[in-house]
Design an enzyme around this catalytic site. Structure first.
Site, short mmCIF file in Angstrom:
data_model
loop_
_atom_site.label_atom_id
_atom_site.label_comp_id
_atom_site.label_asym_id
_atom_site.label_seq_id
_atom_site.Cartn_x
_atom_site.Cartn_y
_atom_site.Cartn_z
N ARG A 161 12.69 -95.03 -91.06
CA ARG A 161 12.29 -96.36 -91.53
C ARG A 161 13.49 -97.12 -92.06
O ARG A 161 14.21 -96.64 -92.93
CB ARG A 161 11.23 -96.23 -92.63
CG ARG A 161 10.65 -97.57 -93.04
CD ARG A 161 9.52 -97.42 -94.03
NE ARG A 161 9.99 -97.06 -95.35
CZ ARG A 161 9.26 -97.23 -96.46
NH1 ARG A 161 8.05 -97.73 -96.39
NH2 ARG A 161 9.75 -96.89 -97.63
N THR A 165 13.87 -103.68 -93.62
CA THR A 165 12.77 -104.31 -92.88
C THR A 165 11.48 -103.50 -92.95
O THR A 165 10.41 -104.01 -92.62
CB THR A 165 13.15 -104.47 -91.40
OG1 THR A 165 13.30 -103.17 -90.81
CG2 THR A 165 14.44 -105.25 -91.26
N ASP A 222 7.40 -89.41 -101.17
CA ASP A 222 7.99 -89.26 -99.85
C ASP A 222 7.72 -87.84 -99.36
O ASP A 222 8.29 -86.87 -99.89
CB ASP A 222 9.50 -89.53 -99.90
CG ASP A 222 10.14 -89.54 -98.53
OD1 ASP A 222 10.08 -88.49 -97.84
OD2 ASP A 222 10.71 -90.58 -98.14
N ASP A 254 10.85 -85.72 -98.29
CA ASP A 254 11.63 -85.26 -99.44
C ASP A 254 10.94 -84.09 -100.13
O ASP A 254 11.59 -83.12 -100.55
CB ASP A 254 11.85 -86.40 -100.43
CG ASP A 254 12.93 -87.37 -99.98
OD1 ASP A 254 13.73 -87.00 -99.11
OD2 ASP A 254 12.95 -88.50 -100.50
#
Length: 209
Positions: free
Chosen positions: A104, A108, A200, A203
């Site tokens: 990602r 944006t 996340d 992670d």
């Protein structure tokens, strides 16, 4: 319109709650993701066709059921999708595994592809795409596009937690792809993370927090 399947079995919800806790260590997070993926796999494969086979049990010959030669590809969206592969392979040991790499863009929030390696004969396989988080839906839609280019017609998206925004995008962009999730959360925040979510997933799986 594709169907959204929310697999809310009590054991899945219990394990997911532990995963959401920020104090849960990576080792426990990975194990729970494995267990939930295995359990969700039963629902993803519920409609597999069966055929009659003759089996000699210790007592008699019986006509019983076996899966009718369904070919399966498990395709994780890297990197977090890897955490769901082992649970599914425990359920479907003969499944082939492919890989789609997307990251990602932090500015944006759009997915950027960088790798795609899929098994041969995808046009004859049922594909289970895995990604723990369905946030904006951008990565999922791009991954589905890549799989469809192989001629694959039976694609199922399997995620742990989804945001309503991501579900809508996939359903609007790929109305022929069913979505399987353990929970649909409230919304995305300004950084396109799912709330309440679990952080996340990549992670937390790999300990890179």
């Amino acid at each position: 319109m594709s169907t959204l399947h929310v697999i809310d079995h009590p054991m899945i919800q219990h394990k997911l709650t532990i995963m959401r806790d920020k104090e849960t260590p990576s080792s426990v997070f990975r194990q729970l993701l494995y267990e939930i993926s295995l359990m969700m796999g039963y629902e993803v494969t519920r409609d597999f066709p069966l055929q009659d086979v003759e089996v000699e049990t210790p007592l008699e010959v019986a006509t019983l059921k076996k899966i009718a030669g369904k070919k399966v590809a498990i395709v994780p969206i890297l990197r977090a999708g890897l955490g769901m592969v082992d649970g599914l392979r425990e359920l479907i040991p003969v499944a082939r595994v492919g890989f789609i790499g997307l990251y990602r863009d932090e500015t944006t929030h759009q997915p950027v592809p960088y790798y795609c390696k899929l098994p041969k004969g995808m046009e004859h396989r049922m594909c289970i795409l895995t990604d723990p988080m369905l946030a904006t839906g951008g990565s999922a839609c791009d991954a589905i596009d890549l799989v469809k280019k192989t001629g694959c017609k039976d694609i199922r998206l399997m995620c742990l937690v989804a945001a309503p925004e991501g579900v809508r995008k996939v359903q609007e962009t790929h109305p022929d792809v069913d979505i399987y999730v353990a929970a649909v959360d409230r919304e995305l925040n300004s950084n396109c993370y799912i709330l309440p979510g679990l952080g996340d997933a990549g992670d937390r799986i790999f300990g890179t927090i």
